[in-house]
Each structure stands twice: as C-alpha cells, then as structure tokens.
Write an enzyme that holds these catalytic residues in place. Structure first.
Site, mmCIF file in Angstrom:
data_model
loop_
_atom_site.group_PDB
_atom_site.id
_atom_site.type_symbol
_atom_site.label_atom_id
_atom_site.label_comp_id
_atom_site.label_asym_id
_atom_site.label_seq_id
_atom_site.Cartn_x
_atom_site.Cartn_y
_atom_site.Cartn_z
ATOM 1 N N SER A 141 0.852 -1.182 0.000
ATOM 2 C CA SER A 141 0.000 0.000 0.000
ATOM 3 C C SER A 141 0.888 1.231 0.000
ATOM 4 C CB SER A 141 -0.887 0.015 1.253
ATOM 5 O OG SER A 141 -1.548 1.254 1.424
ATOM 6 N N TYR A 154 -2.511 -1.201 10.319
ATOM 7 C CA TYR A 154 -2.436 -1.296 8.857
ATOM 8 C C TYR A 154 -1.112 -0.729 8.352
ATOM 9 C CZ TYR A 154 -4.026 -1.062 3.982
ATOM 10 O OH TYR A 154 -4.151 -1.211 2.622
#
Length: 259
Positions: A141, A154
């Site tokens: 990401s 995350y």
C-alpha cells in the site's frame, strides 16, 4: 506437472484480488482464488472468471490462522500439481486512535496481512526453487511508504510487508524467482464505495465531497486508482521480461508518495 503456469491470489473474491485473478486467467494461467468465505458465497466471483479457458477453482482458508497459509498452498499444489505465481493480496483494516485500538484487531490485522504472506511464501518457495522459476507479488500500500493517523496496525503491517518483500527477493535472487510489492493508493473497489457512502451520511456531505476532501486528498491526481491498473502491473511482473525486477516496492498511487 501442469503444463500451464498456476497462480494463487489470496483474498480474491472481490476488488483488487479478483481483478488480478481475472487478468491472469485471461493470460492463460490456471488460477486459484481464495477467501475465508464459504464456497457458495464465492460463487459470484467464480462466475465472473468463467469463459477464460482457465482452470479456476476456489479454495477456502482463514489466513488469520497460523496453519491457514500452509494448508492453502498445499491444497493448491495438490489440485494443480504446482504453484508458479503467488499473489498475497489478503488484508483487513481497522481505523481508531492507538489508545482505543483493540488489541485483538491489531493481532488479526497482522495475522491476515503480514503473517499469512510469510506462511504462504515459505510454503510456496521450495516448489518454485525446484523448478527454477517463480513470481511472488505482495500487495502492500501507499501506507507501506507513508503513514496516516488512526491506522497503526495497517501502516505497520504494510511497512513490514515491504521489508519482507525485499528480504525474500535477496534470498531468491539467483533462483529464477522474483519478489515484488505493489503499493496502491486509494483504489475504487466495492468496499471503498461503501465507505464513501457511509462517510457522506456520517458527515452530512455529498459523496463527491467525501471522495475529494477525505479519500483523495493525499493523491495529487484526485482520481481513484482502478483495480485493473493493479492487475496490469501484476501481470507484467509475472512475465519473463520482468525477470530483472525484484525487491521493488512499486507505487501506483496517483502521485501520493511523490510528495
């Protein structure tokens, strides 16, 4: 041994994972798709992959469990005879200030998004090494390169996935195996669409405002990345002309990490 190359895409019944599975199937790979859902819940995803001529099968596995990744790879190899391409896409999210972040959510996010990648890679590598060819792609990401508040698990996980990618790339550099991470920005998926609608209701804003002022604020293009863009990069990385690309974290984020 299967004459066709075989790909496993984890977390692939929707969004980015399904798009990657569809692209690889169209290129002639046999494709194993996966999620924790029961088989009947995965039927719509399988239906979208029919007509490609590929042998596409669904494998249920809860990758939050330590043995889930090993069992999944073992079942795929048993079904197809080999595994040539591994795409670690499975991941989950939780948003909260760290002092309010439930420890159980922290552990589950790390288990699904990081630990499972370690386990599937560890299970897949011996066969790839024996055949002298393999492709491992970890979907990281932009949050693997930049931080955002309220996403501690995350962000930590995606940074770690990039570190794992680089380490395994060095270990396999002379074995005909490449290992790379793709780092998307905000991608337009059904999950994101639902989040936009929820945020609009919660803040009394239009969905257009939510998209531009909340979701797309970090992306200079002010456009969502499309899943097909991620799939096309994954397909390229699987090709023989990408044999010298390994250990890379490739950004597809509308300029987010250029800032």
């Amino acid at each position: 041994m299967n004459k066709k190359r075989v790909a496993l895409v984890t977390g692939s019944t929707s969004g980015i994972g399904l798009s990657i599975a569809r692209r690889l199937a169209a290129l002639g790979y046999d494709v194993a798709i996966n999620s924790f859902e029961a088989a009947h819940d995965a039927a719509p995803a399988l239906q979208t992959l029919t007509g490609t001529g590929a042998d596409v099968r669904y494998f249920q596995s809860d990758l939050a469990l330590t043995g889930g990744g090993y069992d999944l790879v073992g079942e795929v190899v048993a079904a197809y005879g080999q595994l040539d391409v591994l795409v670690n896409n499975a991941g989950i999210q939780k948003v909260a200030p760290i002092e309010d972040f439930p420890p159980q959510d922290w552990h589950r996010i790390i288990a699904v998004s990081l630990d499972s990648a370690f386990h599937t890679i560890r299970a897949a590598l011996p066969g790839m090494t024996e055949r002298g060819w393999g492709r491992i792609i970890n979907i990281a990401s932009a949050h693997g390169l930049r931080a955002s508040p309220f996403k501690s698990a995350y962000v930590a996980t995606k940074h770690a996935v990039i570190g794992l990618t680089k380490t395994v790339a060095l270990e396999t550099a002379e074995k005909g195996i490449t290992v790379n991470a793709i780092c998307p920005g905000y991608v337009w998926t059904p999950l994101v669409a639902a989040q936009v609608a929820d945020q609009a209701r919660a803040h009394g804003m239009s969905e257009e405002q939510v998209m531009r002022e909340i979701f797309l604020a970090p992306q200079p293009t002010r456009q969502f990345v499309q899943p097909e863009e991620i799939a096309e990069m994954a397909a390229y990385l699987c090709g023989d002309l990408a044999r010298s690309i390994t250990g890379s974290a490739i950004s597809i984020d509308g300029g987010w990490t250029a800032k």
